[in-house]
Design a protein around this motif. Structure first.
Motif, short mmCIF file in Angstrom:
data_model
loop_
_atom_site.label_atom_id
_atom_site.label_comp_id
_atom_site.label_asym_id
_atom_site.label_seq_id
_atom_site.Cartn_x
_atom_site.Cartn_y
_atom_site.Cartn_z
N VAL A 436 42.58 -51.04 74.15
CA VAL A 436 41.76 -49.64 73.64
C VAL A 436 42.59 -48.75 73.50
O VAL A 436 43.78 -48.27 74.12
CB VAL A 436 40.75 -49.39 74.87
N CYS A 437 42.39 -47.65 72.67
CA CYS A 437 43.09 -46.46 72.34
C CYS A 437 42.95 -45.50 73.49
O CYS A 437 41.66 -45.32 73.74
CB CYS A 437 42.86 -45.91 71.00
N ASP A 438 43.92 -44.94 73.85
CA ASP A 438 43.85 -43.97 74.87
C ASP A 438 43.13 -42.61 74.56
O ASP A 438 42.52 -41.78 74.96
CB ASP A 438 45.10 -43.36 75.61
N ARG A 463 49.09 -41.35 79.92
CA ARG A 463 49.26 -41.49 78.50
C ARG A 463 50.72 -42.18 78.10
O ARG A 463 51.45 -42.25 79.25
CB ARG A 463 49.19 -40.05 77.81
N GLY A 464 50.75 -42.43 76.90
CA GLY A 464 52.13 -43.02 76.37
C GLY A 464 52.40 -44.43 76.83
O GLY A 464 53.44 -44.97 76.86
N ALA A 465 51.35 -45.32 77.09
CA ALA A 465 51.51 -46.65 77.41
C ALA A 465 52.23 -47.11 78.42
O ALA A 465 53.58 -47.75 78.11
CB ALA A 465 51.68 -47.43 76.12
N PRO A 466 52.20 -46.57 79.62
CA PRO A 466 53.31 -46.75 80.55
C PRO A 466 53.58 -47.96 81.10
O PRO A 466 54.46 -48.54 81.61
CB PRO A 466 53.03 -45.86 81.67
N PRO A 473 45.62 -57.55 70.37
CA PRO A 473 44.98 -56.65 69.22
C PRO A 473 44.66 -55.39 69.78
O PRO A 473 44.35 -55.29 71.02
CB PRO A 473 43.94 -57.38 68.40
N LEU A 474 44.60 -54.27 69.04
CA LEU A 474 44.13 -52.74 69.53
C LEU A 474 42.73 -52.67 68.83
O LEU A 474 42.71 -52.52 67.57
CB LEU A 474 45.11 -52.01 69.05
N TRP A 475 41.91 -52.78 69.71
CA TRP A 475 40.35 -52.51 69.24
C TRP A 475 40.04 -51.17 68.97
O TRP A 475 40.83 -50.40 69.59
CB TRP A 475 39.41 -53.08 70.40
N LYS A 476 39.29 -50.96 67.68
CA LYS A 476 38.85 -49.54 67.49
C LYS A 476 37.60 -49.22 68.01
O LYS A 476 36.46 -48.89 67.44
CB LYS A 476 38.98 -49.42 65.88
N ASP A 477 37.30 -49.50 69.27
CA ASP A 477 35.98 -49.41 69.83
C ASP A 477 36.18 -47.86 70.80
O ASP A 477 37.25 -47.66 71.50
CB ASP A 477 35.52 -50.70 70.86
N ARG A 478 35.25 -47.37 70.84
CA ARG A 478 34.98 -46.39 71.74
C ARG A 478 33.61 -46.36 72.83
O ARG A 478 32.38 -46.53 72.32
CB ARG A 478 34.78 -44.95 70.94
N GLN A 502 50.35 -48.70 68.73
CA GLN A 502 50.65 -49.17 70.10
C GLN A 502 51.03 -48.36 71.03
O GLN A 502 51.04 -48.44 72.28
CB GLN A 502 51.74 -50.67 69.99
N GLY A 503 51.67 -47.00 70.60
CA GLY A 503 52.03 -46.00 71.61
C GLY A 503 50.97 -45.33 72.23
O GLY A 503 51.28 -44.79 73.12
N HIS A 504 49.97 -45.69 71.85
CA HIS A 504 48.49 -44.92 72.54
C HIS A 504 47.68 -45.98 73.03
O HIS A 504 46.42 -45.72 73.22
CB HIS A 504 47.77 -44.50 71.38
N VAL A 505 48.14 -46.99 73.62
CA VAL A 505 47.37 -48.06 74.29
C VAL A 505 46.94 -47.27 75.50
O VAL A 505 47.66 -46.80 76.38
CB VAL A 505 48.26 -49.29 74.69
#
Length: 827
Positions: A436-438, A463-466, A473-478, A502-505
């Motif tokens: 999911v996007c952060d 933040r920053g995909a630690p 896959p990176l879903w575009k869901d909110r 992918q840097g905003h997982v």
């Protein structure tokens, strides 16, 4: 005399140019202790009275020896001239000294013995389990496991003992029969290597149980993996037995359990199949022949005690038929032996949330393979199926028509964290997990995710995909949660948001998240054990705290083996809650929170009972002097023992590093150490040659630990370090970044007066110590009253100075203050 050992036998002394015996009247262990120390043979084991043989010399020189035990030689003890009755006495004084037995790499490795202060090896002629039992016992390592059948070449030490013959009941090797010391009939490849119960070298990595995975062997040299061409069924069987994992089920090749860059064991290993340990097999162990491997042929094993679950043939990954792997074979479970507690553990291990239902009757179709006659007896709180007890059923008639199933709650799940309470957020969409996007994850949604996973509430959303970007896959869901929902599926969902890289997982840390660290007045390898839970750091109570618990902590932190389990707040008292009490680890757990412990309601400890550990990787420096803080003999703590550092090859870079490490200035001088007492411990380091970029002494090139050329007692291996300028430190119980301010001037530490002391001054102190900025500048000895001289008064900094000594102040030692006015800082 009259003994094969140089450190045991009948006592003779030189008197008026002639050697004579000592009458055993009043001869006891204190007398023997002095003699053993004088001969360089360690401590005394016993003080026997030996019957004189008929051909023994009639000449005796001493009687009624009486030592207090603190003398350095027998001639300093009280004794009486030989009387008429003494000459008729039938018994002579004798002694058995303990000397020292060490096993390299703790409790596994080469057996070394010390004779007259010099280390040497033992030849393996006739050396079996009885002899190993005595050596392990003498080295403080418990019982013996095995004697290695390996040829390991040495060339730097003598061979002291050969043909040792013990019954196994002796308390030291010196009590066993052997050839005379220094006489042997073996070559330098035949030294004895043993393994005691205090050491465990093998592990299986990168799987879901300790009884399957890639083979790792940890030694004093390095950690090895194994080339799969060298691991046969017989070799694997021996390793499985070493791990108490039953027998071999399968050898896995071609990096089945993944790759791992390390030294790879390429040398042939010969096992017959009936060995109870890998170390009973034959192989040559020559480190020069082991090299770093880059091919994907790492060996793995599956042992018979391995068990692992999977969910098969469901509409989505977290619902379906339950299948269990015992050893290397998959099979199904009978629904009459399947309950919600077992299902909960399967769902948790597979990161599928909670168990919702357990349909029977082959709801998801009939499986293949055996229907196991074994049943899990999980309590429901285990992390993996491997932790559940297993029992065997009798007289049941179950077929694939009765295959058990499970329906788990599904997503979300947390991936890549150090525990199940933290990680990258992934949710299930159809049969596919995705991130999911952060940008679309807020604290309310994170709260629901943690609650859904039974991990408390949300502590943070880093933040920053630690925890990595992953390959999903990176879903575009909110998710638009209010924060009160019990499950993520209850939150409204909007689809097809803007693209996200992918840097905003998104990642979440829940309040039930556990971490462990070492704090207090130790180092990163020794200190008070603290755990992070429910958003706060707290300590562990020392009730029932022992070496098995400490071993889990040291291994979890990658700090080697546990040398000591401390109690009574030895590393200072912590603050905050006492999270754990009555911890009773077996010693093989991977994390402290996996160990049994008291319930939360039964904690009855204060911080005076805070537990701590000292791990084998812990090292310290100190200067030994009765007069100075920043001058004296240099000693280093290694493997739990303080020892000296030899000065051979030492240059200014090394001296400067020692000064900095001890916070005694940037430079110093190496001088003759005759004014300081000689150390009594081992000489740990020699030929230390720092190059200028190291931060601690043990990072510098040097001879191996314990090897030195300082045999001559006149060798000037002592240090005198004089600081080039005053230095700074904080004295308190909360680490190095808060406490009373002390400066070192002319080799003596003293305090700073709080006259004019303010936040600007404190800022300079914190910056100089690398502790960030100042939070406060306490006055009036709030951190306790110091001792010694008050060095500085009327300190007035602008706040931009690099060091406290660059600030304006009264001359050192000029003040009108008492220690009730000692200044402090909190950084």
């Amino acid at each position: 005399v009259n003994s094969s050992s140089l450190c045991a036998g009948r006592v003779e002394v030189l008197f008026e140019g002639q050697w004579g015996h000592v009458c055993s009247h009043s001869w006891d262990l204190r007398d023997a202790e002095v003699l053993c120390q004088q001969l360089g043979c360690g401590a005394a084991v016993s003080a026997p009275h030996l019957l004189r043989s008929q051909n023994a010399s009639e000449y005796r020189v001493l009687s009624r020896v009486h030592c207090l035990g603190n003398e350095t030689e027998l001639g300093q003890c009280r004794a009486e001239p030989l009387g008429v009755k003494d000459s008729q006495h039938l018994w002579d004084a004798a002694v058995i000294c303990a000397d020292i037995v060490t096993i390299l790499n703790g409790c596994s490795g080469r057996v070394d013995v010390y004779n007259r202060g010099q280390r040497g090896t033992v030849c393996r002629n006739g050396f079996g389990l009885n002899e190993a039992q005595v050596a392990c016992k003498q080295a403080g390592c418990g019982e013996a496991l095995t004697v290695w059948k390996m040829r390991i070449h040495i060339n730097d030490v003598p061979i002291w003992l050969d043909r040792v013959r013990c019954s196994g009941n002796e308390s030291s090797l010196w009590e066993c029969a052997s050839d005379p010391w220094g006489h042997h009939a073996c070559d330098l490849n035949m030294n004895v290597h043993i393994m005691c119960k205090g050491a465990s070298n093998f592990s299986l990595q990168n799987s879901n149980s300790p009884c399957a995975g890639r083979i790792h062997l940890k030694t004093s040299l390095m950690t090895f993996t194994f080339y799969d061409g060298r691991i046969t069924i017989d070799v694997g069987n021996a390793i499985c037995k070493d791990l108490s994992c039953g027998s071999i089920s399968a050898v896995k090749k071609n990096a089945y359990f993944g790759e791992f860059r390390s030294a790879v064991w390429e040398i042939p290993i010969y096992c017959k199949g009936n060995e109870s340990s890998f170390w009973h097999c034959f192989t040559d162990f020559a480190p020069a022949e082991i090299w770093t491997h880059s091919k994907s042929d790492y060996a793995g094993l599956v042992c018979s005690d391995h068990r692992e679950p999977r969910i098969a043939d469901g509409e989505e990954p977290c619902s379906g038929r339950v299948e269990l792997q015992f050893g290397d074979q998959w099979g199904t479970v009978c629904d009459s032996d399947w309950d919600l507690q077992d299902a909960s553990v399967v769902c948790r291990q597979l990161q599928c949330g909670e168990a919702v239902a357990i349909p029977g009757g082959a709801r998801y179709g009939e499986g293949r393979g055996p229907v196991w006659d074994k049943r899990l007896d999980c309590q429901g709180n285990e992390s993996t199926v491997f932790e559940c007890p297993v029992s065997t059923k009798k007289g049941t008639n179950c077929s694939h028509r009765n295959d058990a199933s499970v329906i788990c709650s599904g997503g979300p799940r947390l991936v890549g964290g150090e525990s199940r309470w933290s990680g990258r957020v992934e949710v299930l969409r159809g049969a596919l997990w995705g991130s999911v996007c952060d940008r679309y994850l807020d604290l309310q949604t994170a709260d629901v995710i943690c609650r859904h996973l039974q991990c408390g509430g949300a502590a943070s959303i880093p933040r920053g995909a630690p925890y990595g970007a992953g390959i999903s896959p990176l879903w575009k869901d909110r998710f638009q949660c209010s924060g009160s929902e019990g499950r993520l599926g209850d939150c409204p969902l909007s689809w097809h948001q803007e693209d996200c890289d992918q840097g905003h997982v998104a990642s979440v840390v829940c309040s039930e998240h556990w971490r462990v660290c070492l704090a207090g007045r130790g180092s990163q390898y020794a200190g008070r054990v603290e755990v992070y839970h429910d958003g706060a750091w707290g300590s562990v109570c020392d009730d029932l705290w022992d070496l098995a618990d400490a071993s889990v902590v040291c291994r979890q932190l990658g700090c080697g083996q546990a040398l000591k389990a401390t109690g009574s707040a030895e590393f200072g008292e912590g603050s905050g809650p006492v999270w754990l009490d009555d911890v009773t680890c077996r010693g093989n757990e991977t994390a402290l929170w996996e160990c049994p412990r008291a319930s939360w309601k039964r904690r009855n400890c204060g911080h005076k009972e805070d537990a701590g550990v000292v791990c084998s990787e812990h090292k310290e420096l100190r200067l030994v002097s009765a007069e100075y803080d920043c001058a004296g003999r240099l000693e280093v703590l290694y493997n739990g023992t303080w020892g000296s550092v030899c000065s051979n090859g030492m240059e200014s870079f090394t001296v400067a590093l020692v000064c900095r490490q001890l916070q005694c200035g940037d430079s110093g001088s190496l001088q003759d150490g005759e004014q300081f007492e000689t150390g009594s411990g081992p000489k740990w380091l020699d030929m230390v040659k720092c190059r200028g970029h190291e931060s601690v002494l043990w990072q510098c090139p040097a001879a191996p630990w314990g090897r030195n050329e300082c045999q001559d007692p006149e060798e000037p291996f002592l240090f005198f370090i004089s600081p080039s300028r005053p230095q700074l430190r904080l004295v308190g119980l909360d680490g190095r970044c808060s406490g009373m301010v002390e400066v070192c001037h002319r080799g003596v530490w003293g305090t700073v007066c709080d006259d004019s002391w303010d936040l600007q001054d404190a800022h300079v102190v914190c910056r100089e110590l690398g502790c960030g900025s100042a939070l406060s500048a306490p006055q009036g000895a709030q951190w306790g009253e110091g001792s010694g001289t008050v060095w500085l008064d009327e300190v007035s900094c602008r706040g931009t100075e690099r060091a406290l000594l660059e600030c304006r102040s009264s001359p050192p030692g000029s003040h009108g203050c008492t220690h009730k006015e000692d200044a402090a800082v909190v950084c």
